[in-house]
Design a protein around this motif. Structure first.
Motif, short mmCIF file in Angstrom:
data_model
loop_
_atom_site.label_atom_id
_atom_site.label_comp_id
_atom_site.label_asym_id
_atom_site.label_seq_id
_atom_site.Cartn_x
_atom_site.Cartn_y
_atom_site.Cartn_z
N UNK A 170 0.83 -1.21 0.00
CA UNK A 170 0.00 0.00 0.00
C UNK A 170 0.86 1.26 0.00
N UNK A 171 1.97 1.22 0.73
CA UNK A 171 2.89 2.35 0.74
C UNK A 171 3.50 2.54 -0.65
N UNK A 172 3.82 1.41 -1.32
CA UNK A 172 4.38 1.48 -2.67
C UNK A 172 3.37 2.07 -3.64
N UNK A 173 2.07 1.72 -3.46
CA UNK A 173 1.02 2.30 -4.30
C UNK A 173 0.94 3.81 -4.11
N UNK A 174 1.06 4.24 -2.86
CA UNK A 174 1.02 5.67 -2.58
C UNK A 174 2.21 6.39 -3.20
N UNK A 175 3.38 5.78 -3.12
CA UNK A 175 4.58 6.38 -3.72
C UNK A 175 4.44 6.50 -5.23
N UNK A 176 3.85 5.48 -5.85
CA UNK A 176 3.65 5.52 -7.30
C UNK A 176 2.67 6.61 -7.68
N UNK A 177 1.63 6.76 -6.86
CA UNK A 177 0.63 7.79 -7.13
C UNK A 177 1.25 9.18 -7.05
N UNK A 178 2.10 9.39 -6.06
CA UNK A 178 2.80 10.67 -5.92
C UNK A 178 3.66 10.94 -7.16
N UNK A 204 3.33 14.01 -9.87
CA UNK A 204 4.46 14.87 -10.22
C UNK A 204 4.69 14.90 -11.73
N UNK A 205 4.62 13.73 -12.37
CA UNK A 205 4.88 13.63 -13.81
C UNK A 205 3.80 14.30 -14.65
N UNK A 206 2.61 14.46 -14.07
CA UNK A 206 1.51 15.03 -14.85
C UNK A 206 1.42 16.55 -14.71
N UNK A 207 2.51 17.17 -14.25
CA UNK A 207 2.57 18.63 -14.25
C UNK A 207 2.14 19.31 -12.97
N UNK A 208 1.95 18.53 -11.90
CA UNK A 208 1.55 19.15 -10.64
C UNK A 208 2.69 19.96 -10.05
N UNK A 209 2.35 21.07 -9.42
CA UNK A 209 3.35 21.93 -8.79
C UNK A 209 3.43 21.70 -7.28
N UNK A 210 2.82 20.62 -6.82
CA UNK A 210 2.85 20.32 -5.39
C UNK A 210 4.25 19.92 -4.96
N UNK A 211 4.62 20.30 -3.75
CA UNK A 211 5.95 20.00 -3.21
C UNK A 211 6.09 18.50 -2.96
N UNK A 212 7.13 17.87 -3.55
CA UNK A 212 7.31 16.42 -3.48
C UNK A 212 7.51 15.95 -2.04
N UNK A 213 8.36 16.66 -1.30
CA UNK A 213 8.64 16.26 0.09
C UNK A 213 7.37 16.31 0.93
#
Length: 460
Positions: free
Chosen positions: A175-183, A187-196
């Motif tokens: 589930x953690x890996x799914x969340x990491x993939x979603x993040x 990011x790849x789709x142009x979001x400007x949200x802070x990664x950290x």
């Protein structure tokens, strides 16, 4: 028990004692001296069932509930008890229910011992069961509604309802890996949200949410507020256009008890409670994408990503990426409808806030004070009217008619993005929505709402 403990998988066990029915009566009334009720409470923890007289282990520390006075059918609103498995010397869950007495020893009412081998056997899996265990004072009757987690020792009078979940170590990691993939996708789709900040949000979500139905979910607005505060995302939410810079979630019970906070400030906080409630309603409406009363991490990420991006085409691309769960490359009617349901729920709450202000403002201009009850009743009439209208369905059909160029019945990513880029489509949708909503409220005899609806439609 040591051999059995070695067979128990690694993971997190959660036990939630919900209620009981038909417990034995242990207390007398002071006047008639007749037995009429009990004051039940429970203890939950782990035990060694091979012991002739099993007792709750001290480690991990058992949970003792509050006493529910004068009832044989208690419902406990308690936090769930959790622990990490395996535990040396423990092979079963143990629940004991007692009748609290002011003087003397508390009376035994009920005992359940549920083997861990029936719950925690595979680190790859998530296990969940809600059982209602029935018992008899004269035997070890075991008639669980579901036989997934039977109790081997089940003594005492009355039934006990228990929810048990086990999050296998490998399942939680997946589930953690799914969340990491979603993040990463966000990011790849142009979001400007802070990664950290997003990575912290993922970690906080797993800790702040409940595991239910094989997913980590937030089940209430209070849980959502708690998560946003712990993940330090409140300011990000405040920056959303939808909130127009208004304060969100500044109220807390701690502030009301704090002696350093002035009485004036406390009074202001109480008056602002209506606004906070509406804004939290708005955020919940946005995040509960499926409308099932829970918020998953994927739903939350979608809303954070979409609302923090001002470009309508990029917002559309994010929405498309996250709604197209089957990776078909197109959005079906049901997927488009899901998106319109989110927008429409948000729109209704925003409209309610705006309409409420307008009604009060007009009252003030005329020197008429409109109480909260009066304005609330007016807005409820509008809300009921908007709820009964099939607006999301109508909007979905309108989008398909404008975007589906090949008449396939679905809207491809290219078609959807082209639809968003075309300014004529934007104007057409705004006019369509404004006309539709105005017609709805005028039909209901709410002329004063029509003008505000038309203005609000431009921001839909």
């Amino acid at each position: 028990s040591g051999i059995v403990a070695n067979m128990i998988a690694q993971g997190k066990l959660t036990v939630h004692v919900l209620s009981a029915l038909g417990l034995n009566i242990k207390d007398k009334t002071l006047i008639t001296r007749k037995y009429d009720s009990s004051d039940p409470y429970f203890k939950v923890g782990l035990c060694d069932s091979s012991d002739p007289k099993p007792k709750l282990l001290k480690d991990p520390k058992p949970h003792k509930s509050k006493v529910i006075k004068k009832t044989t059918c208690p419902t406990w609103v308690e936090r769930a008890w959790t622990c990490d498995l395996p535990v040396q010397g423990a092979d079963a869950i143990m629940i004991e229910i007692y009748d609290w007495d002011l003087i003397g020893k508390d009376d035994f009412l009920r005992k359940l011992i549920i083997p861990l081998k029936n719950v925690a056997t595979d680190t790859k899996n998530f296990f969940e069961v809600v059982n209602e265990y029935e018992g008899s004072l004269f035997g070890n009757k075991d008639t669980a509604v579901e036989q997934l987690a039977p109790a081997t020792v089940n003594t005492g009078m009355g039934s006990v309802k228990v929810r048990i979940t086990f999050e296998g170590k490998d399942w939680a990691a997946a589930k953690q890996a799914e969340a990491d993939k979603l993040i990463k996708d966000v990011q790849q789709s142009g979001s400007k949200l802070d990664l950290a900040k997003l990575q912290k949000a993922a970690d906080t979500f797993m800790k702040s949410s409940d595991a239910k139905g094989g997913e980590y979910v937030i089940k209430s607005k209070a849980m959502l507020q708690n998560f946003l505060e712990k993940a330090e995302l409140v300011q990000m939410v405040l920056d959303f256009d939808a909130f127009s810079g208004d304060k969100l979630m500044v109220y807390s019970p701690e502030k009301m008890k704090d002696s350093t906070v002035s009485s004036y400030e406390k009074e202001r906080l109480k008056k602002d409670d209506e606004w906070r409630s509406q804004q939290l309603d708005l955020l919940w409406a946005m995040c509960d994408v499926d409308g099932d009363g829970t918020v998953t991490f994927q739903e939350l990420m979608m809303i954070l990503a979409i609302q923090s991006n001002s470009d309508p085409v990029q917002r559309g691309e994010l929405a498309f990426r996250l709604l197209d769960k089957d990776n078909s490359g197109s959005l079906s009617r049901s997927e488009l409808l899901k998106l319109q349901n989110i927008y429409y729920k948000s729109f209704k709450i925003l409209f309610k806030i705006e309409f409420l202000n307008k009604v009060r403002e007009e009252g003030y201009k005329k020197g008429v004070y409109l109480s909260y009850d009066v304005t609330e009743e007016i807005t409820k009439r509008v809300q009921r009217t908007l709820d009964n209208a099939k607006v999301p369905e109508a909007l979905t059909e309108k989008i398909i008619s404008l975007a589906d160029k090949d008449d396939s019945g679905d809207v491809s990513k290219e078609e959807y993005l082209n639809f968003l880029k075309d300014k004529d489509n934007e104007a057409a949708m705004t006019d369509f929505l404004a006309t539709l909503l105005a017609a709805v409220v005028l039909t209901a005899g709410l002329e004063s709402a029509a003008v505000i609806l038309k203005q609000a439609a431009k921001r839909y």
